[in-house]
Design a protein around this motif. Structure first.
Motif, mmCIF file in Angstrom:
data_model
loop_
_atom_site.group_PDB
_atom_site.id
_atom_site.type_symbol
_atom_site.label_atom_id
_atom_site.label_comp_id
_atom_site.label_asym_id
_atom_site.label_seq_id
_atom_site.Cartn_x
_atom_site.Cartn_y
_atom_site.Cartn_z
ATOM 1 N N SER A 162 -31.001 -12.554 -24.733
ATOM 2 C CA SER A 162 -29.665 -13.168 -24.822
ATOM 3 C C SER A 162 -28.854 -12.534 -25.964
ATOM 4 N N ALA A 163 -29.557 -12.143 -27.054
ATOM 5 C CA ALA A 163 -28.858 -11.472 -28.156
ATOM 6 C C ALA A 163 -28.363 -10.118 -27.691
ATOM 7 N N LEU A 188 -24.509 -8.740 -27.381
ATOM 8 C CA LEU A 188 -24.055 -7.473 -28.000
ATOM 9 C C LEU A 188 -23.457 -6.517 -26.973
ATOM 10 N N ASN A 189 -23.989 -6.552 -25.771
ATOM 11 C CA ASN A 189 -23.485 -5.674 -24.731
ATOM 12 C C ASN A 189 -22.149 -6.160 -24.190
ATOM 13 N N ALA A 236 -42.563 -15.792 -25.004
ATOM 14 C CA ALA A 236 -41.589 -15.774 -23.895
ATOM 15 C C ALA A 236 -40.219 -16.234 -24.398
ATOM 16 N N ASN A 237 -40.193 -17.257 -25.255
ATOM 17 C CA ASN A 237 -38.924 -17.738 -25.821
ATOM 18 C C ASN A 237 -38.304 -16.680 -26.745
ATOM 19 N N VAL A 238 -39.162 -15.979 -27.509
ATOM 20 C CA VAL A 238 -38.650 -14.925 -28.400
ATOM 21 C C VAL A 238 -38.036 -13.810 -27.554
ATOM 22 N N VAL A 239 -38.708 -13.436 -26.479
ATOM 23 C CA VAL A 239 -38.181 -12.382 -25.606
ATOM 24 C C VAL A 239 -36.849 -12.839 -25.009
#
Length: 138
Positions: free
Chosen positions: A131-132, A136-137, A123-126
């Motif tokens: 957030s990354a 980028l967006n 869940a933290n990786v997702v």
């Protein structure tokens, strides 16, 4: 009403006097040859003290009764030992089963904890990827 002398016998059954089969009588009746072969026994029986024989019989029966009582007591003691042994075995098996249960419960709890930790990590990786992507967006 007068009872028959042998009231245990059922109607139609034979009394001991009625069931004397000639073959059985001949088979078990002593012959002259049998008596002539055992003259000492016949003389001993004639001169036997029946009261003394009865006392010996009673003494022998009492001795056998004492022996039987001793065997019953020994059997009871052995049964007590067996019961104690079986109870110890049952207690040991219950203790081992309880320890196995505890071990399994610990394994399940550890597995559940590891799975929950992995879920949180993923869940933290997702969230980090989200957030990354959001950075980028922008």
């Amino acid at each position: 009403m007068e009872e028959a002398p042998n009231s245990i016998l059922e109607e139609g059954s034979q009394t001991p006097d009625q069931d004397t089969d000639p073959e059985i009588v001949d088979k078990f009746s002593p012959t002259a040859d049998d008596i002539s072969q055992c003259p000492d026994v016949v003389q001993n029986l004639e001169s036997c003290n029946w009261e003394q024989l009865q006392e010996k019989f009673v003494e022998a029966m009492e001795a056998h009764a004492r022996t039987e009582q001793g065997l019953q007591e020994q059997t009871a003691q052995l049964l007590g030992v067996f019961m104690a042994w079986s109870q110890v075995t049952v207690a040991r098996d219950e203790d081992r089963a309880f320890k196995r249960f505890k071990t399994r419960m610990q394994h399940v709890q550890n597995s559940e904890k590891k799975l929950e930790d992995k879920r949180k990590h993923y869940a933290n990786v997702v969230k980090a990827f989200e957030s990354a992507l959001a950075l980028l967006n922008d």
